[in-house]
Design a protein around this motif. Structure first.
Motif, PDB file in Angstrom:
ATOM      1  N   CYS A  55     -35.354  40.197  21.277  1.00 60.58           N
ATOM      2  CA  CYS A  55     -36.409  39.698  22.320  1.00 60.58           C
ATOM      3  C   CYS A  55     -36.569  40.328  23.425  1.00 60.58           C
ATOM      4  N   VAL A 107     -36.509  32.316  18.322  1.00 54.36           N
ATOM      5  CA  VAL A 107     -36.675  30.812  18.915  1.00 54.36           C
ATOM      6  C   VAL A 107     -37.374  30.810  20.368  1.00 54.36           C
ATOM      7  N   ASP A 108     -36.700  31.336  21.323  1.00 59.43           N
ATOM      8  CA  ASP A 108     -37.311  31.275  22.528  1.00 59.43           C
ATOM      9  C   ASP A 108     -37.977  32.489  23.029  1.00 59.43           C
ATOM     10  N   GLY A 109     -37.651  33.688  22.586  1.00 62.86           N
ATOM     11  CA  GLY A 109     -38.194  34.664  22.827  1.00 62.86           C
ATOM     12  C   GLY A 109     -37.877  35.178  24.122  1.00 62.86           C
ATOM     13  N   GLY A 162     -34.287  35.767  25.382  1.00 67.29           N
ATOM     14  CA  GLY A 162     -32.982  35.963  25.709  1.00 67.29           C
ATOM     15  C   GLY A 162     -32.052  34.805  26.048  1.00 67.29           C
ATOM     16  N   MET A 163     -32.391  33.438  25.585  1.00 67.79           N
ATOM     17  CA  MET A 163     -31.492  32.360  26.036  1.00 67.79           C
ATOM     18  C   MET A 163     -30.824  31.695  24.732  1.00 67.79           C
ATOM     19  N   CYS A 164     -31.444  31.737  23.508  1.00 69.24           N
ATOM     20  CA  CYS A 164     -31.069  31.060  22.111  1.00 69.24           C
ATOM     21  C   CYS A 164     -30.037  32.117  21.352  1.00 69.24           C
ATOM     22  N   GLY A 165     -30.018  33.113  21.312  1.00 74.40           N
ATOM     23  CA  GLY A 165     -29.249  34.173  20.568  1.00 74.40           C
ATOM     24  C   GLY A 165     -29.952  34.187  19.325  1.00 74.40           C
ATOM     25  N   CYS A 201     -32.224  35.747  17.774  1.00 71.96           N
ATOM     26  CA  CYS A 201     -32.716  37.193  17.323  1.00 71.96           C
ATOM     27  C   CYS A 201     -31.585  38.144  17.419  1.00 71.96           C
TER      28      CYS A 201
HETATM   29 FE1  FES Z   1     -33.467  33.718  21.715  1.00 74.32          FE
HETATM   30 FE2  FES Z   1     -33.991  36.160  21.302  1.00 74.32          FE
HETATM   31  S1  FES Z   1     -35.272  34.731  20.558  1.00 74.32           S
HETATM   32  S2  FES Z   1     -32.361  35.249  22.249  1.00 74.32           S
END
Ligand code: FES
Ligand code: NAD
Length: 278
Positions: free
Chosen positions: A239, A218-220, A222-225, A227
């Motif tokens: 990511c 989603v964000d790429g 490391g914030m959203c979890g 991946c």
């Molecule tokens: Fe959000 Fe990796 S894409 S934590």
């Protein structure tokens, strides 16, 4: 940052295209294994795409995508000269490339384009590179000419036997590993089932195996979890900790489940977009 499409080439009609983007800051820092997060327009979702090539002198990067949902369909509707709303990168860790002898780079379907950049990095480092590429049929095979220009050996399979050996890439890989004891690493990029099969195959041979994972992102950063993947029993975020991992440590069953979680919603959104286009 808004990014211009300099060139677009259709590789497989309505399915896969190659874009050359003018992104000098990304091209200057890009290494094999890196990816970008791209948003077609301001309100669009962010999608991860592996950098298939980069030319720091020209300030360009190459991306290759498979049309599999609304965002990639929107991208497919764009033409050279148009601007993508934002492209962020390079993201992730670059491929760890060491000089050690023969490395076998396996690519399946669209993953061949991403594998190409990694294979080039190994060739530049002085390794002997064997490419193993496979597609369902001849018309779906990508980057054969590009890979043939620098690999020491290029083995090809198609599922239907329309070109190269009939069967899956793993059959060619098995033969290679049985015959050639100089192979020190196998790299695999492609569908998750292929990467799981490659890791299962190389384990008894004791050959280091690197896979480039493609979980939902989603964000790429490391914030959203989104991946989240399990590697060696530990939670990793593809990511920022990857996208490449030791294939023998990856929990592929979990990755397959997580990749399937939004298939229905993705299909619905794609169908609505296709209907609106008619
Ligand atoms: Fe959000 Fe990796 S894409 S934590
Ligand atoms: P596909 O399903 O047509 O498969 C391509 C080839 O992979 C097949 O011809 C076969 O040789 C091999 N393969 C597939 N399943 C296998 C199995 N179970 N065992 C052994 N070999 C197998 O590929 P596609 O439709 O082009 O899909 C490409 C996939 O690659 C997409 O899922 C995409 O997300 C992924 N991809 C991953 C990355 C990455 O960085 N990991 C980059 C680009 C694309």
């Amino acid at each position: 940052m808004p990014t211009s499409i300099l060139f677009k080439e259709c590789l497989i009609p309505d399915k896969t295209s190659k874009l050359v983007l003018y992104a000098p800051e990304i091209a200057a820092k890009s290494r094999p294994g890196h990816f970008v997060m791209l948003r077609v327009h301001e309100r669009g979702e962010r999608i991860p795409l592996t950098i298939a090539d980069a030319d720091p002198e020209k300030g360009t990067i190459v991306i290759v995508y498979l049309v599999m949902g609304k965002s990639t369909a929107l991208l497919e509707d764009m033409a050279a000269g148009e601007e993508i709303s934002d492209v962020c990168g390079p993201l992730g860790h670059p491929t760890h490339i060491e000089r050690g002898g023969t490395v076998v780079c396996v690519g399946g379907g669209t993953g061949i384009a991403a594998m190409h950049h990694i294979a080039k990095g190994h060739a530049r480092a002085g390794n002997r590179v064997v490419g193993v590429i496979g597609a369902r049929s001849k018309d779906l095979l990508l980057f054969e000419k590009e890979l043939a220009s620098f690999t020491n050996e290029l083995l090809i399979s198609t599922d239907d036997g329309s070109y190269g050996r009939r069967g899956l890439v793993t059959e060619l890989l098995r033969e290679k590993l049985e015959q050639d004891k100089t192979v020190f690493e196998v790299v695999a990029v492609g569908p998750v089932h292929m990467m799981a099969a490659v890791a299962g195959l190389t384990r008894p041979f004791g050959v280091k195996t690197t896979v480039s994972l493609n979980p939902v992102m989603v964000d790429g950063i490391g914030m959203c979890g989104a991946c989240r993947v399990s590697v060696g029993g530990k939670t990793k975020f593809a990511c920022v900790d990857g996208p490449e991992f030791d294939g023998h440590q990856v929990d592929f069953d979990e990755l397959k489940r997580r990749l399937a979680a939004y298939l229905e919603q993705e299909k619905c959104s794609f169908e609505l977009y296709e209907k609106a286009r008619l």
